[in-house]
Design a protein around this motif. Structure first.
Motif, PDB file in Angstrom:
ATOM      1  N   UNK B 161      21.925  20.864   6.159  1.00 39.06           N
ATOM      2  CA  UNK B 161      21.549  21.558   4.929  1.00 39.06           C
ATOM      3  C   UNK B 161      20.248  22.311   5.215  1.00 39.06           C
ATOM      4  N   UNK B 168      18.087  20.177   7.482  1.00 42.58           N
ATOM      5  CA  UNK B 168      18.053  18.751   7.135  1.00 42.58           C
ATOM      6  C   UNK B 168      19.384  18.179   7.611  1.00 42.58           C
ATOM      7  N   UNK B 170      22.415  16.067   7.531  1.00 43.89           N
ATOM      8  CA  UNK B 170      23.098  15.328   6.465  1.00 43.89           C
ATOM      9  C   UNK B 170      24.167  14.419   7.069  1.00 43.89           C
ATOM     10  N   UNK B 171      24.732  14.854   8.193  1.00 39.32           N
ATOM     11  CA  UNK B 171      25.762  14.065   8.897  1.00 39.32           C
ATOM     12  C   UNK B 171      25.637  14.332  10.374  1.00 39.32           C
TER      13      UNK B 171
ATOM     14  N   UNK C 166      28.271  14.414   0.863  1.00 41.45           N
ATOM     15  CA  UNK C 166      27.546  13.470   1.719  1.00 41.45           C
ATOM     16  C   UNK C 166      26.196  13.115   1.103  1.00 41.45           C
ATOM     17  N   UNK C 167      25.780  11.843   1.195  1.00 41.30           N
ATOM     18  CA  UNK C 167      24.513  11.441   0.596  1.00 41.30           C
ATOM     19  C   UNK C 167      23.318  11.664   1.524  1.00 41.30           C
ATOM     20  N   UNK C 168      22.221  12.180   0.956  1.00 35.97           N
ATOM     21  CA  UNK C 168      20.931  12.231   1.645  1.00 35.97           C
ATOM     22  C   UNK C 168      20.064  11.181   0.971  1.00 35.97           C
TER      23      UNK C 168
END
Lengths: 171, 171, 171
Positions: B161, B168, B170-171, C166-168
């Protein structure tokens, strides 16, 4: 020259807690603190917002108004003094309304920000995560804000993205 | 089959530095690189944006235009070649304007993206973090973009992101 | 009192996968699960959205409708039962439309959320990352939503920002 020279860049959406977080960060350095305000009160809504921000600050703060001449104002702050600039997007909006050369003014500002002379904290809005705006001026502002944020982040020592009042460390 | 097969998905707002970051990432793989452009120039503003993106790329790039037939275009790229798709939201917008079956076309696309045959980099806009748009078409686009981003992120090996030009993870 | 008392706050944009992620998280606790719905179906679009959310839930869920009396509804849930509130921004929107005292109602709600009596999961929209909205009501909603999200995040044990499903982890 002071030892603590760094640029901390705090970005986020409306009401994400950017200003309050920047104030908490600057208060880790000894007072007095310089508050560089870029906002201009055109209407009651803006007046309320400025008043709310002011109410949080006490006599340990010195306020400088810099709606347009931000680069010059920053050149004039004393070495070593903690500075909070709030915020870049209002300054940019003033530049566009005053029909200034936004690219040139942004470059001047970034040059000063790239060489902080104390602990400097700069707040800016992230405005590019919604649907493409209908009107051309809003799109132009959105593009200019995104570019300026990228340029400042590139020279910053630390970049924080605020979400619901909490910082996400980006750099 | 090549060893370096992976899907990197780069999302972010307008002017968050998605394309430039994707280009930096792909340049870690040996040229030539395939640039899959989904944008169509309907007006001067869009032409300027496409021209700016093109100016960054030199002769080591090969450009494929795929405003609608993106799944087919990706099926046709040679095994092992680095690919940059810029961007999914423009492709989605073209699908909606052409009154295609967005659900079916998205499913076809995701199937191809789930099996990258080289280092593939896909750029997309995040458009859901503003106020609910007034008009129904914008809401429909926002919903479709959010769903597509979720589906691509689910099959991606890496998701970034972008904020102010910085990634950033994220995965 | 049950051992597993915590507030997990899940924020994100439209179609970012907030609800689906909250459902995955709550399913780690034993059923039955309480679903506290704040949405009201004013039109077909909203009906479709509610129906889609309902279709994902089976008989292990018990649904409570709380478009306005959310604090009271949460006070009444049995100790220890897993709760999913979906979502705060719809509740806030209902408060504003019903001309309630938003500040007072938000304070009442935050007080209850600060003392979860089981594993509680609360979903909310992030709406402040686009261009400043043209109309005053949208700006008022955006400000109130940002403030409420900050207050809930401050008392939450965990805060997740969703991006493309997806979680941050923010807190």
């Amino acid at each position: 020259m002071p030892d603590d020279r760094r640029l901390v860049f705090i970005i986020g959406g409306a009401r994400s807690g950017k200003s309050a977080h920047a104030e908490r960060l600057i208060e880790a350095s000894p007072a007095p603190w310089i508050y560089v305000a870029t906002g201009q009160a055109f209407d009651g809504e803006m007046e309320d917002r400025i008043a709310e921000h002011k109410a949080r600050r006490d006599q340990r703060w010195r306020t400088i108004e810099a709606p347009l001449e931000l680069a010059t104002a920053l050149r004039d702050v004393p070495d070593g003094e903690p500075v909070l600039v709030d915020c870049l997007t209002l300054w940019l909006s003033n530049q566009i309304l005053a029909e200034c050369d936004v690219g040139k003014e942004s470059a001047r500002l970034v040059e000063v920000l790239a060489a902080p002379r104390g602990p400097w904290f700069v707040v800016s809005n992230e405005v590019g995560l919604g649907i493409v705006p209908d009107n051309a001026l809003a799109r132009r502002f959105r593009d200019a804000a995104g570019r300026l944020n990228q340029e400042v982040a590139a020279v910053a020592d630390e970049v924080l993205l605020m979400a619901a009042g909490l910082p996400i460390k980006v750099k």
